[in-house]
Write a protein that holds these residues in place. Structure first.
Motif, PDB file in Angstrom:
ATOM      1  N   LEU A 218       0.806  -1.212   0.000  1.00  0.00           N
ATOM      2  CA  LEU A 218       0.000   0.000   0.000  1.00  0.00           C
ATOM      3  C   LEU A 218       0.844   1.268   0.000  1.00  0.00           C
ATOM      4  CD1 LEU A 218      -2.833   1.198   0.060  1.00  0.00           C
ATOM      5  CD2 LEU A 218      -2.734   1.137   2.564  1.00  0.00           C
ATOM      6  N   THR A 219       1.890   1.303   0.818  1.00  0.00           N
ATOM      7  CA  THR A 219       2.715   2.507   0.907  1.00  0.00           C
ATOM      8  C   THR A 219       4.192   2.218   0.677  1.00  0.00           C
ATOM      9  OG1 THR A 219       2.937   2.226   3.310  1.00  0.00           O
ATOM     10  CG2 THR A 219       1.133   3.615   2.521  1.00  0.00           C
ATOM     11  N   SER A 220       4.511   1.064   0.153  1.00  0.00           N
ATOM     12  CA  SER A 220       5.909   0.705  -0.069  1.00  0.00           C
ATOM     13  C   SER A 220       5.975  -0.463  -1.036  1.00  0.00           C
ATOM     14  CB  SER A 220       6.582   0.318   1.261  1.00  0.00           C
ATOM     15  OG  SER A 220       5.977  -0.850   1.796  1.00  0.00           O
ATOM     16  N   ALA A 221       7.180  -0.917  -1.301  1.00  0.00           N
ATOM     17  CA  ALA A 221       7.359  -2.080  -2.165  1.00  0.00           C
ATOM     18  C   ALA A 221       8.617  -2.823  -1.739  1.00  0.00           C
ATOM     19  CB  ALA A 221       7.473  -1.642  -3.629  1.00  0.00           C
ATOM     20  N   LEU A 222       8.707  -4.076  -2.130  1.00  0.00           N
ATOM     21  CA  LEU A 222       9.873  -4.904  -1.833  1.00  0.00           C
ATOM     22  C   LEU A 222      10.465  -5.429  -3.126  1.00  0.00           C
ATOM     23  CD1 LEU A 222       8.538  -7.060   1.148  1.00  0.00           C
ATOM     24  CD2 LEU A 222      10.133  -5.131   1.296  1.00  0.00           C
ATOM     25  N   TYR A 223      11.800  -5.526  -3.145  1.00  0.00           N
ATOM     26  CA  TYR A 223      12.506  -6.143  -4.257  1.00  0.00           C
ATOM     27  C   TYR A 223      13.240  -7.364  -3.703  1.00  0.00           C
ATOM     28  CZ  TYR A 223      11.759  -1.738  -6.746  1.00  0.00           C
ATOM     29  OH  TYR A 223      11.205  -0.637  -7.345  1.00  0.00           O
ATOM     30  N   LEU A 224      12.951  -8.518  -4.249  1.00  0.00           N
ATOM     31  CA  LEU A 224      13.600  -9.751  -3.813  1.00  0.00           C
ATOM     32  C   LEU A 224      14.578 -10.202  -4.887  1.00  0.00           C
ATOM     33  CD1 LEU A 224      10.402 -11.669  -2.583  1.00  0.00           C
ATOM     34  CD2 LEU A 224      11.815 -10.023  -1.312  1.00  0.00           C
ATOM     35  N   ASP A 225      15.828 -10.448  -4.491  1.00  0.00           N
ATOM     36  CA  ASP A 225      16.788 -10.949  -5.473  1.00  0.00           C
ATOM     37  C   ASP A 225      17.582 -12.148  -4.975  1.00  0.00           C
ATOM     38  OD1 ASP A 225      18.414  -9.689  -3.655  1.00  0.00           O
ATOM     39  OD2 ASP A 225      19.556  -8.536  -5.135  1.00  0.00           O
ATOM     40  N   LYS A 226      17.245 -12.669  -3.799  1.00  0.00           N
ATOM     41  CA  LYS A 226      17.898 -13.890  -3.343  1.00  0.00           C
ATOM     42  C   LYS A 226      17.466 -15.034  -4.256  1.00  0.00           C
ATOM     43  CE  LYS A 226      18.316 -12.586   1.530  1.00  0.00           C
ATOM     44  NZ  LYS A 226      17.943 -12.916   2.924  1.00  0.00           N
ATOM     45  N   ARG A 227      18.431 -15.848  -4.652  1.00  0.00           N
ATOM     46  CA  ARG A 227      18.154 -16.877  -5.657  1.00  0.00           C
ATOM     47  C   ARG A 227      17.017 -17.800  -5.251  1.00  0.00           C
ATOM     48  NH1 ARG A 227      21.913 -16.745  -9.590  1.00  0.00           N
ATOM     49  NH2 ARG A 227      23.940 -15.790  -9.141  1.00  0.00           N
ATOM     50  N   GLU A 228      16.999 -18.194  -3.963  1.00  0.00           N
ATOM     51  CA  GLU A 228      15.977 -19.138  -3.537  1.00  0.00           C
ATOM     52  C   GLU A 228      14.583 -18.501  -3.565  1.00  0.00           C
ATOM     53  OE1 GLU A 228      18.026 -17.506   0.232  1.00  0.00           O
ATOM     54  OE2 GLU A 228      18.555 -18.128  -1.817  1.00  0.00           O
ATOM     55  N   GLU A 229      14.500 -17.204  -3.265  1.00  0.00           N
ATOM     56  CA  GLU A 229      13.208 -16.525  -3.302  1.00  0.00           C
ATOM     57  C   GLU A 229      12.737 -16.323  -4.740  1.00  0.00           C
ATOM     58  OE1 GLU A 229      13.114 -13.836   0.724  1.00  0.00           O
ATOM     59  OE2 GLU A 229      14.249 -13.032  -0.976  1.00  0.00           O
ATOM     60  N   VAL A 230      13.652 -15.895  -5.605  1.00  0.00           N
ATOM     61  CA  VAL A 230      13.304 -15.705  -7.013  1.00  0.00           C
ATOM     62  C   VAL A 230      12.882 -17.038  -7.630  1.00  0.00           C
ATOM     63  CG1 VAL A 230      14.180 -15.059  -9.284  1.00  0.00           C
ATOM     64  CG2 VAL A 230      14.773 -13.673  -7.288  1.00  0.00           C
ATOM     65  N   ALA A 231      13.588 -18.113  -7.256  1.00  0.00           N
ATOM     66  CA  ALA A 231      13.265 -19.437  -7.803  1.00  0.00           C
ATOM     67  C   ALA A 231      11.851 -19.863  -7.422  1.00  0.00           C
ATOM     68  CB  ALA A 231      14.276 -20.469  -7.307  1.00  0.00           C
ATOM     69  N   LEU A 232      11.413 -19.507  -6.209  1.00  0.00           N
ATOM     70  CA  LEU A 232      10.055 -19.840  -5.777  1.00  0.00           C
ATOM     71  C   LEU A 232       9.027 -19.134  -6.649  1.00  0.00           C
ATOM     72  CD1 LEU A 232       8.066 -21.148  -3.839  1.00  0.00           C
ATOM     73  CD2 LEU A 232       8.425 -19.217  -2.277  1.00  0.00           C
ATOM     74  N   TYR A 233       9.230 -17.849  -6.894  1.00  0.00           N
ATOM     75  CA  TYR A 233       8.301 -17.115  -7.760  1.00  0.00           C
ATOM     76  C   TYR A 233       8.376 -17.616  -9.198  1.00  0.00           C
ATOM     77  CZ  TYR A 233       6.900 -13.819  -4.164  1.00  0.00           C
ATOM     78  OH  TYR A 233       6.344 -13.262  -3.041  1.00  0.00           O
ATOM     79  N   GLU A 234       9.561 -18.036  -9.602  1.00  0.00           N
ATOM     80  CA  GLU A 234       9.716 -18.609 -10.942  1.00  0.00           C
ATOM     81  C   GLU A 234       8.827 -19.841 -11.092  1.00  0.00           C
ATOM     82  OE1 GLU A 234      11.151 -18.605 -14.692  1.00  0.00           O
ATOM     83  OE2 GLU A 234      12.361 -17.441 -13.276  1.00  0.00           O
ATOM     84  N   ARG A 235       8.818 -20.674 -10.061  1.00  0.00           N
ATOM     85  CA  ARG A 235       7.982 -21.881 -10.111  1.00  0.00           C
ATOM     86  C   ARG A 235       6.497 -21.526 -10.136  1.00  0.00           C
ATOM     87  NH1 ARG A 235      12.074 -23.791  -6.561  1.00  0.00           N
ATOM     88  NH2 ARG A 235      10.824 -23.345  -4.693  1.00  0.00           N
TER      89      ARG A 235
END
Length: 303
Positions: free
Chosen positions: A260-277
């Motif tokens: 709502l008032t902010s955003a997050l950027y995730l670049d850890k490989r394991e986190e990105v891989a989860l969203y990739e799946r």
């Protein structure tokens, strides 16, 4: 997004709101910062020592290496000397990158309605070679018609003056130009059917939006799919997200999550891989582009 990013105002690549962004080249700042960090570490020089050499603090070096501040040519020159970079071609390349990193982006002129934290995202979006999104609430900002965008913004900030709403809509339309530019990224969108059935504006606005989706989905760089209600529960239960990939090998894929008032950027490989799946499953479980166009035409017949 057609969401808060242009309606209100995050965190930038795991760190707080970028400083001194002013529309400068986010990606070039990050690239230059990462190269300066590698040079410093290869020489075994501490951030404190590096800061002393340019009359700055250790924290200033940290912010530079994260790409969170603009770069002064003199500081970069002094750091390169400290790090033993004497090759003129290499120095010229890095100094050129510093100059490019300070060039204001087109969105700088929208600073009156654009939160500083969202400037970071627009810079990254414009530099991406592949953009993948899943959206639930409404049609993604890059795919909105002007009338639909106007309805979304008006609903999001109902008390805003008309002039401000028009500026925000103009910003969104300007962002959309990346999809038809010479260096247009590949854009793969999965929209939940809810985003197409939730009305913004009157019937003509919704019909125009559906017709636009059918038309734009024919573009060679755009793949559009809709996750239908009939599928039931699906992999996107975590909500909307965006995945960005860049042509530069130094930059990892990242996931953008807007709040709502902010955003997050995730670049850890394991986190990105989860969203990739999750994205892969959404793509596999949704009708293909042809099936999606049939679904959109069906919605048009009943609108």
């Amino acid at each position: 997004m057609g969401r808060v990013g242009e309606v209100t105002a995050g965190e930038s690549w795991g760190f707080p709101q970028a400083e001194g962004t002013g529309g400068g080249s986010v990606v070039r700042r990050i690239l230059l910062g990462s190269q300066l960090r590698r040079l410093r570490e290869s020489r075994g020089i501490t951030r404190e020592a590096a800061g002393y050499s340019i009359r700055a603090s250790e924290s200033k070096i940290s912010r530079m290496e994260l790409g969170r501040v603009s770069f002064k040519a003199r500081d970069v020159e002094d750091l390169l000397t400290l790090y033993g970079v004497s090759d003129e071609a290499e120095r010229a390349s890095l100094l050129g990158l510093a100059r490019e990193a300070n060039v204001a982006g087109w969105w700088h002129s929208f600073g009156d309605v654009l939160p500083g934290w969202f400037q970071t995202y627009i810079g990254l979006e414009g530099a991406a070679s592949l953009i993948r999104i899943y959206e639930v609430q409404f049609v993604h900002g890059l795919l909105q018609t002007e009338a639909y965008a106007h309805a979304v913004v008006s609903r999001g900030i109902p008390d805003a003056p008309k002039a401000e709403i028009e500026r925000r809509v103009a910003l969104r339309l300007e962002r959309q130009k990346i999809l038809v530019s010479e260096r247009a990224p590949l854009f793969h969108a999965v929209l939940d059917e809810a985003a197409l059935r939730r009305p913004y504006g009157d019937r003509s606005v919704m019909r125009g939006q559906l017709e636009h989706l059918v038309e734009i989905s024919e573009r060679p760089n755009i793949t559009l799919q809709v996750m239908p209600f009939s599928f039931g529960g699906h992999a996107g239960e975590g909500g909307a997200f965006t995945m960005l990939r860049f042509p530069e090998s130094d930059l990892q894929d990242l996931v953008y999550l807007e709040q709502l008032t902010s955003a997050l950027y995730l670049d850890k490989r394991e986190e990105v891989a989860l969203y990739e799946r999750v994205m892969t499953r959404l793509q596999q479980d949704s009708p293909d582009p042809d099936g999606t166009r049939d679904l959109l035409r069906g919605l048009l017949q009943h609108s």
